[in-house]
Design an enzyme around this catalytic site. Structure first.
Site, PDB file in Angstrom:
ATOM      1  N   CYS A  81      44.880  71.934  22.664  1.00  0.00           N
ATOM      2  CA  CYS A  81      45.914  70.919  22.849  1.00  0.00           C
ATOM      3  C   CYS A  81      45.368  69.637  23.467  1.00  0.00           C
ATOM      4  CB  CYS A  81      47.058  71.469  23.696  1.00  0.00           C
ATOM      5  SG  CYS A  81      46.610  71.854  25.401  1.00  0.00           S
ATOM      6  N   THR A 278      40.298  65.454  29.439  1.00  0.00           N
ATOM      7  CA  THR A 278      41.145  66.195  30.374  1.00  0.00           C
ATOM      8  C   THR A 278      41.904  65.274  31.325  1.00  0.00           C
ATOM      9  OG1 THR A 278      39.261  66.458  31.866  1.00  0.00           O
ATOM     10  CG2 THR A 278      39.685  68.238  30.302  1.00  0.00           C
ATOM     11  N   GLU A1265      62.851  96.440  33.605  1.00  0.00           N
ATOM     12  CA  GLU A1265      63.091  95.509  34.714  1.00  0.00           C
ATOM     13  C   GLU A1265      62.715  96.065  36.078  1.00  0.00           C
ATOM     14  OE1 GLU A1265      67.050  93.189  33.994  1.00  0.00           O
ATOM     15  OE2 GLU A1265      67.323  95.249  33.317  1.00  0.00           O
TER      16      GLU A1265
END
Length: 1326
Positions: A81, A278, A1265
Site C-alpha cells: 500500500c 514511508t 466469545e
C-alpha cells in the site's frame, strides 16, 4: 505471482484494486488498492488491502533486487500500500500467488500455516505467508527469534498469533518441541515423570497434538523461482538512462547516477526525494499533500555503502533501516565494546521500530532528513555526535546532526538543492556513554510516547561531566534538545544530587502545554525524568558504581511464545471416518494462505460499476443549513451525489438514519455519498462537497454528561434477589467505588465491504457483503428501497473478521449502498477505508460502573448494589440488548445473597456503539472483579481467597432465578490454580518484588460463568438446506455466516458424521437469503449450536429416507445407494430446522431462564511491570475452558486464544481517544494499537476441560466469545503488580481501578519521587 518490473510492464502487479482505470497511470500510484489495472489484467487478488498506511501487513509482498556491486540478490518484504509502482522499475515482485496455488502446488509455508491452524478469517494470511516466505528466502533455517521478528509488522485479529508463530517455527533448525524443562525434550514424553511439570495433566485421555508434522511436505529452498536474468542484465547495463514517468499532474524521475540526481535537485529544488515512501506516501494520502515532481534515486549505487575508519563509520543515505541494522551488527561484532555504545543503542531501537516491512522500505537518509518528532533514531544519532554529509551541484558539506538540526532551526536546515549523501557516526570512547530509551503503547511497531537519546562524556578516569547531551522525542512538534540543562551540569559529579538537579532543570526547560497534541501531559513529563533516571543508572553501572536499583535498567526482552494446548482425545472406538472431535483444519485454510479465498473486494469488476465514497459530519450536533454538491459533480468521473432526498423508502428505520437529513447527531454520521467511475475520483469529489452547519445544544459526549442531561436510549433494566438495603445494616464493612471501562474498536482486518448490484427486472437488488446478519441487511435495504424483502438477495461467502461489528452496521451501510445503486442504476462497490470504518461504525460500549458492597471481615460478601451506565451513542443500535446481557451476567461466578444490578444505556452525540465479542460481559464483569479485589484489600486477603469464599459451590439459582450446576466452574477454577502452580508462583513473585524496587510482578486468576444464546427464544432458531447429488456429493447450506470462526468446518463435520460419509464428499459454498430465509444473526456463541442442530436434522431426515435402500443393499456404496434412491423417486433434498433453545426473560419480574446453558472457565496470568515507564510484559497465561465435548478442538482452542488476546488488548493497550467535541482521534493502526505477536504471553497454555452438555449438539459448547473476559486476568495481574509497588511506597492499599491499564495509567499509579516532582513543577511557558 512473480512479476519482472521494467518499463514496458510498469503496472503489472498483483493485489492492486479499485479505481484509476484507463491509460493515464499516475506516477504516485501505489502497489496495492489504488490501481485496478493489474486486477483487470491478471485478476490477482491475494494481496489484501486493510489499513492503507503500512501498519497492518495484510498487503505484504516480496521485492527482489539485484545488486550489481555485490552480485547478490536482495529479497525483502514491503507493504504494497505504500510502494509506488514507479519505484519498482528493475525489481521482481512476488505476491502470494507466486508462492503457491491450489491450482498448481502449494508452498510449505502456505501448507504449514494452514495445517498448524494459523488462519481463521484468512484476511491477514497472505501477508503472514509473505513475511515468513521472504524470511526463508534469506534464511532457509531461521531461528525462532527471526520468525517472531519477521511477523512483527503483521497484525492478526483472530488467532492470537500463537499458531502462526508455531507454523514458522517448523522451519527452524533446532527442535520446536516444548522446551519447558530446558532439556530439549517435550514435557509430554511418556518416559518423563509427568508430575514434575506443574501445568500438565496426568490424564492419559488428554491430547496435545493439534496437527501432524509428518503430513508436511519437505521444504527445499533450492526449488524456489530464480531471479529473472533480464533484470540482472538491466541492472548491469553500463548505458543506463534517466527514467521518467509522466502523469496528468505529476512526474516521477529516476536519475541514472549521482550527478544526474544533483542536476534534478537543482532543476526541481522543492521536489521530494522518494526512497521508501514511508513519510511522503502517508502525507499524500492522509494529509492531501501534493508534489508535481518526485525524484527517486532508489538503487543509486553512490548512496549504498558502508565505510569504516578508526574513528567511526559512514553509512550511505540509501541504506534501508534493515540494511543499517545488518551493518551495525557487523560493526559491533568487529569492534571492541567501548567503541560501539552508540551502535548498540541504535540496534536496540531498530529491533522494535515499526515492522520488518517498513524497516526494509524506510532509509537512513530519509529518516534523518524528515526529522519526525517521534523519531527513535535521530535522538540517538544526535547524542552520538553524528554528522550528515550533504551534496549538491555546489559541492559537499557537513552539518552536525544536533539539536539545532532536529529542532529545524533555519540556519541548520538543508538547502533546497541539497541531498543527503551519507551519515557519519563516530565510535564511542571509554569515558563516553550513549543510550537510547523509549516507551510506547506496545513493545513493537508503535510510535514512542516519549523517547530519548542521551550521552555523557567524562573527564578521563573520573565521574566529572565533560559533555552532556539529552534529546527527547514526542514531547513537542520536533525532537527537543535539553541543551540549557546539559550546559548547567557540565563539571558536576555523576551522583544523586546531580540527578535531582537535572530532573528539576529538564522539567523547567522542556515545556509541554496542557493542550498539547496527543495529551498525556503529566505522563510524558514524568517519562522525561524517568528515562533520565534510567540513563543515570546505566551510566553508574558503566562506571562500576553498581546502583541499588539494578532492575530498573533492562527493557523487557522479546521472547518467542511457546505453550501447550490440551484437549480430550477422541474415543478410540469412534469410527475413523467420523471427524467429530478431531482437530480438523479450517475448510478454507489452504485458500486463505494461497490468497485464493474470495472476499467481496476480490470479486471481479462488474460492467459499469461505480465506487462510493462517504461524506460524513464534522459536527457532533448541528443543524444542516446547506449541502453544496456542485463542485463535486463538476469533477471528472463523478456520476452522482446521493443524499437523504434520494431514498425512495424510509430514510429513518427503527431509529437508525441512513443519510443525515436536516441535522447531524454525531461526528461521522453519513451526510451524503459520491458515486464515481473510480474510487480515487469518488474520494476526491467527496472532499469537494461543502456543508454548512449551525451548532445545536446540548452536545453530549460522555456518560457523565448524559447523566447530567438525563439522556438515555431505553428504560432501566434490573435484577434483584434478597433484601439489599436491609443486608447493608448487618455487615462489618461497606465500600463504594466507581469503575471506568473504556470502549474498543473491532479492527476486523477486512473493513466493511459491500457490492450492491441492481437487477434489470422486478426491482431486484443483489448484495455481496461480509455480515453476521443477512436478514437484518435484507430488512433495512427493503425499507430504504420500499420494496418487498423477496426482491433482495444477500450473499456472504466469508467475512474477514467481524467480532460483532458486522451484526447491525452492514444493514445501515447496505441500505446506503443500495440507495446509490438504485439511483444510478449501476453496481456500487462500497468499501470503507480504515479511518472511515473506525469513525462511522464505532465499537464496544464504554462503561461507568458504580458499586456499593457490604461484607464481613472474613471476606464473605453479603450485599451488592451495582449500577451500570454505558455510552450507547446517538441511535439505539444494540445498546438496550447489550445492557440486558450486562445486567443478566453481572454476578459472574459469585453467589451474593442480597444482590441488585441496574443499568441504562446513555444517549450521546457519538457514533452508535454496537455489538462486540462478549456483548457487555467483558466490561460489566470488570466491576465485579474490581469490588472483589477491593474487599480482599480491606480484609487483608488475596483476591483469589475472596473469590473462592464467594464462588457458587452447589446447584443454585442465579440472581434472575435460573437454576444451574456450578461443578464445571469449580473444576476449572481448581485446576487453573493447581496446574498453573499459582501459589508457588505467587510466592516467587513476592520474592522478586522484595528485590526489585522499580519492577514488580503480579499474578491474578479470574473465574468465569459465561452465557450462550439469547433470552428471546425465536433468536435461537436456525435452518439448513442439504442436497445430495447423483454422484454422491453433498451440498450443505445453513443460516450461519462464516466469519473465521470455523462454522462451516464444523457443519461439514456434523454432516459427515450424520450421513456417515467422508468430509471430502461435502461442500459448503456460501450463506445467502435465497437458500435459507429469515436467518438469525451469527453471534452469541451459538452459531455451531443452532446451525449444527439444523444440519443434523436435515441429514437425519435424508438418512431416514435412505434407510430402506440401504437395508435392501447393505453391502452397497454411498454412490450406489444414492443412485438407487433417485430411481425409486426418493427426494434427495431437504430442509433442516432447529426451533431453538426455549429461553425466556420477564423483565417486569426480573426473572427467567434467560440462557440455554453456561460456559465456565478460569485463567491465570502473570505480568511484570516497569514502574518507571508503565510498560508491562505478559510472562505466562494458563486458560482452562469448559468445552464439554469439543466438535473441533483446533477451532475451539483457536477461538479461545484469539478471544483472550483480543481481550488482553482491550484491557491493556487498546485506547480510543475522542476530542471534547466528539471527534475520534484514533482512526488507524498508527493511533490505535491492537496486540502484535510480541504482546502475547511468553508461555501460553490452554486446556479444554471435559464436561456434559446434553442440550447442545454432541454435548458441545459455544466458545467463540468466552475467552474474551479471561483477558482480564492480565488487567488484574497488572493491578496486583501496581498494588505491590504502592505498598512498598507506603501508599493506600485501595485505588481506583480503570480499564485499559495503559502505560500511562500504570506509570502514574506507581507514584514515586518523579511523579511527585512533575506534579509540583507545573509552570507556564517562558
Amino acid at each position: 505471482m512473480r512479476l519482472c518490473l521494467k518499463k514496458a510492464s510498469l503496472t503489472c502487479l498483483s493485489g492492486l484494486r479499485r479505481g484509476n482505470r484507463g491509460s493515464g497511470v499516475p506516477p504516485t500510484l501505489n502497489l496495492c488498492r489504488e490501481s485496478q489495472l493489474p486486477t483487470l489484467r491478471f485478476h490477482l487478488t491475494g494481496t489484501k488491502y486493510s489499513c492503507g498506511s503500512g501498519g497492518c501487513g495484510a498487503c505484504t509482498v516480496m521485492v527482489s533486487r539485484y545488486d550489481p556491486k555485490t552480485k547478490k540478490i536482495h529479497h525483502y518484504p514491503v507493504t504494497a500500500c505504500l510502494v509506488p509502482i514507479c519505484s519498482l522499475h528493475g525489481a521482481a515482485v512476488t505476491t502470494v500467488e507466486g508462492v503457491g496455488s491450489i491450482k498448481t502446488r502449494i508452498h510449505p509455508v502456505q501448507e504449514r500455516l494452514a495445517k498448524c491452524h494459523g488462519t481463521q478469517c484468512g484476511f491477514c494470511s497472505p501477508g503472514m505467508v509473505m513475511s515468513i516466505y521472504t524470511l526463508l528466502r534469506n534464511h532457509p533455517e531461521p531461528t525462532p527469534e527471526q520468525i517472531t521478528e519477521a511477523l512483527g509488522g503483521n497484525l492478526c485479529r483472530c488467532t492470537g498469533y500463537r499458531p502462526i508463530v508455531e507454523s514458522g517455527k517448523t522451519f527452524c533448525a533446532e527442535s520446536t518441541v516444548c522446551q519447558m524443562k530446558g532439556s530439549g525434550k517435550c514435557c509430554m514424553d511418556q518416559e518423563e515423570n509427568i508430575s514434575e511439570v506443574p501445568f500438565v495433566f496426568c490424564f492419559v485421555e488428554m491430547c496435545t497434538k493439534l496437527y501432524n508434522e509428518d503430513e508436511f511436505q519437505p521444504f527445499d529452498p533450492t526449488q524456489e523461482p530464480i531471479f529473472p536474468p533480464e533484470l540482472i542484465r538491466m541492472a548491469e547495463d553500463p548505458n543506463k538512462r534517466r527514467l521518467t514517468f509522466r502523469g496528468k499532474r505529476t512526474t516521477w524521475i529516476t536519475p541514472v547516477n549521482l550527478n544526474d540526481l544533483l542536476e534534478l535537485k537543482t532543476s526541481f529544488p522543492e521536489a521530494p526525494i522518494i526512497m521508501g515512501n514511508t513519510a511522503v506516501g502517508p502525507s499524500i494520502k492522509f494529509r492531501d499533500e501534493f508534489h508535481p515532481v518526485f525524484i527517486s534515486p532508489l538503487g543509486l549505487q553512490e548512496l549504498y555503502f558502508v565505510d569504516s575508519t578508526d574513528d567511526g563509520v559512514t553509512i550511505g543515505a540509501g541504506y534501508s533501516l534493515a540494511q543499517l541494522n545488518d551493518a551495525l551488527h557487523f560493526i559491533v561484532s568487529e569492534q571492541p565494546k567501548e567503541k560501539t555504545k552508540t551502535y548498540h543503542a541504535l540496534l536496540k531501537h531498530l529491533r522494535t521500530l515499526a515492522g520488518a516491512q517498513i524497516r526494509n522500505m524506510a532509509t537512513l537518509g530519509g529518516h534523518v532528513v524528515s526529522r519526525p518528532n517521534y523519531s527513535d533514531l535521530n535522538p540517538i544519532l544526535a547524542a552520538g555526535n553524528a554528522t550528515i554529509n550533504l551534496i549538491s551541484k555546489e559541492g559537499k558539506r557537513q552539518i552536525p546532526l544536533d539539536g539545532r538540526f532536529l529542532e529545524k532551526s533555519p540556519e541548520a536546515n538543508l538547502k533546497s538543492e541539497e541531498t543527503v549523501l551519507s551519515v557519519y557516526i563516530p565510535h564511542s570512547t571509554q569515558w563516553h556513554f550513549v543510550s537510547g530509551l523509549r516507551i510506547a503503547q506496545r513493545q513493537e511497531n508503535a510510535f514512542a510516547i516519549v523517547n530519548a537519546g542521551m550521552s555523557v562524556k567524562f573527564e578521563d578516569g573520573t565521574d566529572t561531566i565533560k559533555e552532556l547531551q539529552m534529546f527527547y522525542g514526542s514531547v513537542g512538534p520536533t525532537v527537543v534538545s535539553a541543551s540549557k540543562t546539559c550546559q548547567q551540569l557540565i563539571g558536576r559529579k555523576w551522583n544523586d544530587q546531580m540527578l535531582s538537579d537535572a530532573c528539576r532543570l529538564v522539567l523547567d526547560e522542556i515545556y509541554i502545554p496542557p493542550d498539547a497534541e496527543g495529551g498525556m501531559v503529566e505522563y510524558r513529563r514524568t517519562l522525561i525524568i524517568s528515562l533520565l533516571f534510567k540513563f543515570y543508572l546505566k551510566v553508574r553501572r558503566g562506571l562500576n558504581k553498581m546502583p541499588a536499583h539494578e532492575g530498573a535498567l533492562e527493557d523487557f526482552p522479546i521472547e518467542t511464545p511457546q505453550g501447550i494446548q490440551m484437549f480430550q482425545c477422541v474415543d478410540p472406538h469412534q469410527p475413523p471416518q467420523d471427524p467429530v472431535g478431531h482437530p480438523v483444519m479450517h475448510q478454507s485454510a489452504i485458500k486463505h494462505t494461497t490468497g485464493e479465498a474470495v472476499f467481496v473486494d476480490d470479486m471481479p469488476p462488474i460492467s459499469q460499476e461505480l465506487f462510493l465514497a462517504v461524506v460524513t459530519s464534522t459536527r457532533a450536533h448541528a443543524k444542516i443549513i446547506l449541502i453544496d454538491t456542485s463542485a463535486a459533480l463538476a469533477l471528472p468521473g463523478v456520476v452522482d451525489v446521493i443524499t437523504a432526498e434520494d431514498v425512495p423508502g424510509d430514510n429513518s428505520y427503527q431509529g437508525e438514519i441512513f443519510y443525515a437529513q436536516n441535522e447531524v447527531i454525531c461526528v461521522g454520521q453519513i451526510v451524503c455519498t459520491v458515486a464515481a467511475d473510480t474510487y480515487a475520483h469518488a474520494k476526491e469529489a467527496a472532499k469537494k462537497v461543502r456543508i454548512v452547519y449551525e451548532d445545536l445544544e446540548p452536545r453530549i459526549i460522555t456518560i457523565e454528561q448524559a447523566l447530567e442531561h438525563n439522556s438515555f436510549l431505553s428504560a432501566e433494566k434490573k435484577i434483584e434477589q434478597g433484601d439489599v438495603e436491609q443486608a447493608f445494616k448487618y455487615v462489618d464493612q461497606i465500600i463504594e467505588g466507581k469503575v471506568h471501562v473504556e470502549g474498543q474498536e473491532h479492527f476486523y482486518m477486512e473493513t466493511q465491504t459491500i457490492l450492491a448490484i441492481p437487477q434489470e427486472e422486478d426491482k431486484e437488488m443483489v448484495l455481496h457483503l461480509g455480515t453476521q446478519f443477512q436478514t437484518h441487511v435484507q430488512e433495512y435495504v427493503a425499507a430504504a428501497l420500499n420494496i418487498p424483502r423477496n426482491r433482495i438477495a444477500c450473499h456472504t461467502k466469508r467475512a474477514g473478521g467481524a467480532f460483532g461489528g458486522k451484526v447491525s452496521k452492514p444493514a445501515l451501510l447496505g441500505a446506503v449502498s443500495a440507495v446509490a445503486a438504485k439511483k444510478t442504476g449501476r453496481p456500487i462497490r462500497f468499501i470503507l477505508e480504515r479511518g472511515d470504518d473506525m469513525l462511522i461504525t464505532a465499537g464496544r460500549h464504554p462503561l461507568l460502573g458504580k458499586y456499593k458492597i457490604g461484607f464481613m471481615n472474613n471476606g464473605v460478601i453479603k450485599a451488592a448494589d451495582i449500577e451500570y451506565y454505558i455510552n450507547g451513542g446517538c441511535s439505539p443500535d444494540e445498546s438496550e440488548l447489550v445492557m440486558e446481557f450486562m445486567v443478566l451476567r453481572s454476578e459472574n461466578a459469585y453467589y451474593i445473597p442480597n444482590f441488585r444490578c441496574r443499568g441504562r444505556p446513555c444517549k450521546t452525540n457519538l457514533p452508535s456503539n454496537t455489538a462486540f465479542r462478549g456483548f457487555g460481559f467483558p466490561q460489566g464483569i470488570v466491576v465485579g472483579e474490581a469490588y472483589i479485589t477491593a474487599v480482599a484489600s480491606q480484609c487483608d486477603l488475596t483476591p483469589e481467597q475472596v473469590k473462592e469464599i464467594n464462588m457458587y459451590k452447589r446447584t443454585s439459582r442465579t440472581a434472575h432465578k435460573q437454576t444451574f450446576n456450578p461443578e464445571p466452574l469449580r473444576r476449572c477454577w481448581k485446576e487453573c490454580l493447581e496446574k498453573s502452580s499459582f501459589s508457588a508462583r505467587k510466592l516467587a513473585a513476592e520474592e522478586f518484588n522484595k528485590k526489585n524496587y522499580w519492577k514488580k510482578r503480579g499474578l491474578a486468576a479470574v473465574p468465569m460463568k459465561f452465557t450462550v444464546g439469547m433470552p428471546t427464544a425465536f433468536y435461537n432458531q436456525a435452518a439448513a438446506l442439504v442436497h445430495i447429488y447423483l454422484d454422491g456429493s453433498v451440498l450443505v447450506s445453513h443460516s450461519g455466516c462464516e466469519l473465521g470462526q470455523g462454522l462451516h468446518t464444523k457443519m461439514i463435520q456434523v454432516a459427515s458424521r450424520e450421513l456417515n460419509i467422508p468430509e471430502s464428499y461435502i461442500h459448503l459454498s456460501e450463506t445467502n437469503t435465497t437458500t435459507v430465509s429469515n436467518a438469525t444473526f451469527t453471534a452469541g456463541s451459538m452459531g455451531a449450536d443452532i446451525n449444527g442442530k439444523a444440519v443434523q436434522n436435515a441429514c437425519q431426515i435424508l438418512k431416514a429416507r435412505l434407510e430402506p435402500v440401504i437395508r435392501k443393499n447393505p453391502r452397497g456404496t454411498w454412490e450406489v445407494w444414492i443412485s438407487e434412491a433417485y430411481k425409486e423417486s426418493i427426494s434427495l433434498s431437504t430442509t433442516g430446522y432447529f426451533k431453538g433453545y426455549q429461553t425466556n426473560m420477564d423483565w417486569k419480574k426480573g426473572e427467567g431462564n434467560a440462557f440455554p446453558y453456561f460456559v465456565y472457565g478460569a485463567s491465570c496470568s502473570e505480568v511484570e511491570v516497569d514502574c518507571l515507564t508503565g510498560a508491562h510484559k505478559l510472562l505466562r497465561t494458563d486458560i482452562f475452558m469448559d468445552a464439554a465435548f469439543s466438535i473441533n478442538p483446533a477451532v475451539d482452542i483457536g477461538q479461545i486464544e484469539g478471544a483472550f488476546v483480543q481481550g488482553m488488548g482491550f484491557y491493556t493497550i487498546e485506547e480510543l481517544k475522542y476530542s471534547p467535541e466528539g471527534v475520534l482521534y484514533s482512526r488507524g493502526p498508527d493511533d490505535y494499537k491492537i496486540p502484535t505477536v510480541t504482546e502475547i504471553p511468553e508461555e501460553f497454555n490452554v486446556t479444554l476441560v471435559h464436561s456434559q452438555n446434553p442440550i447442545a449438539i454432541y454435548s458441545s459448547k459455544g466458545l467463540g466469545e468466552a475467552g474474551m473476559f479471561l483477558g482480564s486476568s492480565v488487567l488484574f495481574a497488572i493491578y496486583d503488580a501496581m498494588a505491590a509497588a504502592r505498598r512498598e511506597r507506603g501508599l493506600t492499599k485501595t485505588f481506583t481501578l480503570s480499564s485499559p491499564a495503559t502505560p500511562e495509567l500504570i506509570r502514574m499509579t506507581c507514584v514515586d519521587q518523579f511523579t511527585d516532582m512533575v506534579r509540583l513543577v507545573r509552570r507556564a511557558p517562558c
